[in-house]
Scaffold this active site. Structure first.
Site, short mmCIF file in Angstrom:
data_model
loop_
_atom_site.label_atom_id
_atom_site.label_comp_id
_atom_site.label_asym_id
_atom_site.label_seq_id
_atom_site.Cartn_x
_atom_site.Cartn_y
_atom_site.Cartn_z
N TYR A 33 0.74 -1.18 0.02
CA TYR A 33 -0.09 0.06 -0.04
C TYR A 33 0.81 1.19 -0.01
CZ TYR A 33 0.93 0.87 4.98
OH TYR A 33 1.47 1.18 6.27
N LYS A 149 6.74 -1.88 2.03
CA LYS A 149 5.66 -1.23 2.33
C LYS A 149 4.06 -2.17 2.53
CE LYS A 149 3.27 3.16 3.17
NZ LYS A 149 3.27 3.46 4.70
N GLU A 182 12.19 2.54 14.20
CA GLU A 182 11.31 3.67 13.60
C GLU A 182 9.83 3.55 14.36
OE1 GLU A 182 10.15 2.79 9.63
OE2 GLU A 182 10.09 0.73 9.93
N LEU A 207 11.43 1.60 7.18
CA LEU A 207 10.75 1.90 5.87
C LEU A 207 11.32 3.26 5.48
CD1 LEU A 207 8.41 1.34 3.68
CD2 LEU A 207 7.29 2.89 5.01
N1 PLP Z 1 7.37 3.70 9.04
C1 PLP Z 1 6.56 2.92 8.84
C2 PLP Z 1 6.52 1.58 9.56
C3 PLP Z 1 5.23 3.44 8.08
O1 PLP Z 1 4.36 2.68 8.24
C4 PLP Z 1 5.30 4.78 7.72
C5 PLP Z 1 4.09 5.33 7.06
O2 PLP Z 1 3.04 4.73 6.88
C6 PLP Z 1 6.49 5.30 7.68
C7 PLP Z 1 7.55 5.09 8.29
C8 PLP Z 1 6.57 7.06 7.08
O3 PLP Z 1 6.53 6.97 5.57
P1 PLP Z 1 6.07 7.90 4.90
O4 PLP Z 1 6.81 9.17 5.22
O5 PLP Z 1 6.28 7.53 3.38
O6 PLP Z 1 4.54 8.29 4.93
#
Ligand code: PLP
Length: 287
Positions: A33, A149, A182, A207
């Site tokens: 997603y 993701k 994270e 991520l």
């Molecule tokens: N880390 C995780 C586990 C996430 O689920 C998300 C966003 O859903 C992020 C980091 C941040 O990613 P982004 O800045 O692309 O929304």
């Protein structure tokens, strides 16, 4: 106005939007997603989100459900039909519908695609950012491929629920070495006690956040002191500032980690400035 969702080729009322019980997303979390911010009638950083979606699909050997241009068209259409000026658009692609069996289905099974959009309140977001959030620390217990993701978010669900039950908004995962990886749905940052911005390298168990990438661009543009390295929970608790980044929260100050107040307990000046500057460094796709 009733909400509209896009499900496998059709725009349907949100309340009736459904996928088949044997969709592999439902059966196996076999899907990926993206969540993009919608800001003032624009989808933010679409190319970067598309690149990451393409990579997630490639890593799981799922085909694009249709061309990139067609997905872009649907995203615009769903945002437009739901009259979202500020909010989020969600795109989910799974390996498709097939008789339940762990093995990949045969090639003629088309991937499923769902796109939804909803409005959020910019005023409520600014109010939250003016206060900052608290986070808990939580043992890292996810599979090593968190760079993809996927919709397999059960560990994140459990960590974030525990955060909520302890009066916090987010859980920061901590690896076996005591280093923060994270958040459950955000990337983690601090400004060290020496004034250096720190975030964990994207190759190291996180991520690769799109919001993180924008903030990295901003840091370079503004010439701020920065090091891409892991930091420990102790270092975070002694930091001047802490914050998280995600498309859903942008730059969100963190004012408490477990029972420790960060800095003076108020959102830090660096996080606040990065939040203010955020949309000066993003790409926009008008709806
Ligand atoms: N880390 C995780 C586990 C996430 O689920 C998300 C966003 O859903 C992020 C980091 C941040 O990613 P982004 O800045 O692309 O929304």
């Amino acid at each position: 106005m009733s909400r509209i969702a896009y499900v496998n080729g059709q725009y349907v009322p949100h309340k009736d939007a459904a996928v088949h019980v044997e969709d592999r997303g439902y059966q196996f979390a076999d899907g990926v997603y993206e969540v993009c911010e919608v800001w003032q009638g624009n989808v933010v950083d679409m190319p970067r989100h598309f690149d990451r979606l393409g990579r997630s699909l490639r890593e799981l050997r799922i085909d694009w459900p249709m061309s990139r241009a067609a997905v872009e068209f649907v995203i615009r259409e769903v945002v437009r039909r739901n009259r979202v000026r500020n909010g989020m658009v969600y795109i989910q692609v799974t390996r498709g519908v097939a008789r339940r069996d762990h093995f990949f289905p045969t090639d003629d099974v088309a991937p499923s695609i769902v796109v939804t959009a909803r409005s959020t309140s910019p005023a409520a977001a600014e109010e939250a950012a003016s206060k900052g959030i608290s986070v808990i620390t939580y043992p890292e217990n996810r599979w090593p491929r968190v760079d993809i993701k996927t919709v397999a978010l059960l560990p994140n669900v459990l960590a974030k629920q525990e955060a909520r039950e302890r009066g916090s908004k987010e859980a920061w995962y901590v690896d076996v070495n005591g280093m923060v990886t994270e958040g459950g749905s955000t990337n983690a940052w601090i400004v060290s006690k020496d004034g250096v911005l720190l975030t964990r390298p994207a190759e190291g168990g996180i991520l690769r956040g799109i919001t993180r990438a924008v903030v990295l661009d901003l840091i370079a543009r503004e010439g701020l002191a920065f090091e891409e390295r892991a930091f420990s929970v102790d270092e975070a608790k002694q930091a001047r500032e802490a914050f998280v980044t995600a498309a859903s929260t942008l730059v969100m100050p963190v004012v408490r980690i477990d029972d420790t107040v960060v800095g003076n307990g108020h959102p830090g000046s660096t996080a606040t400035r990065l939040r203010e500057l955020f949309h000066t460094a993003t790409d926009f796709m008008a709806v």
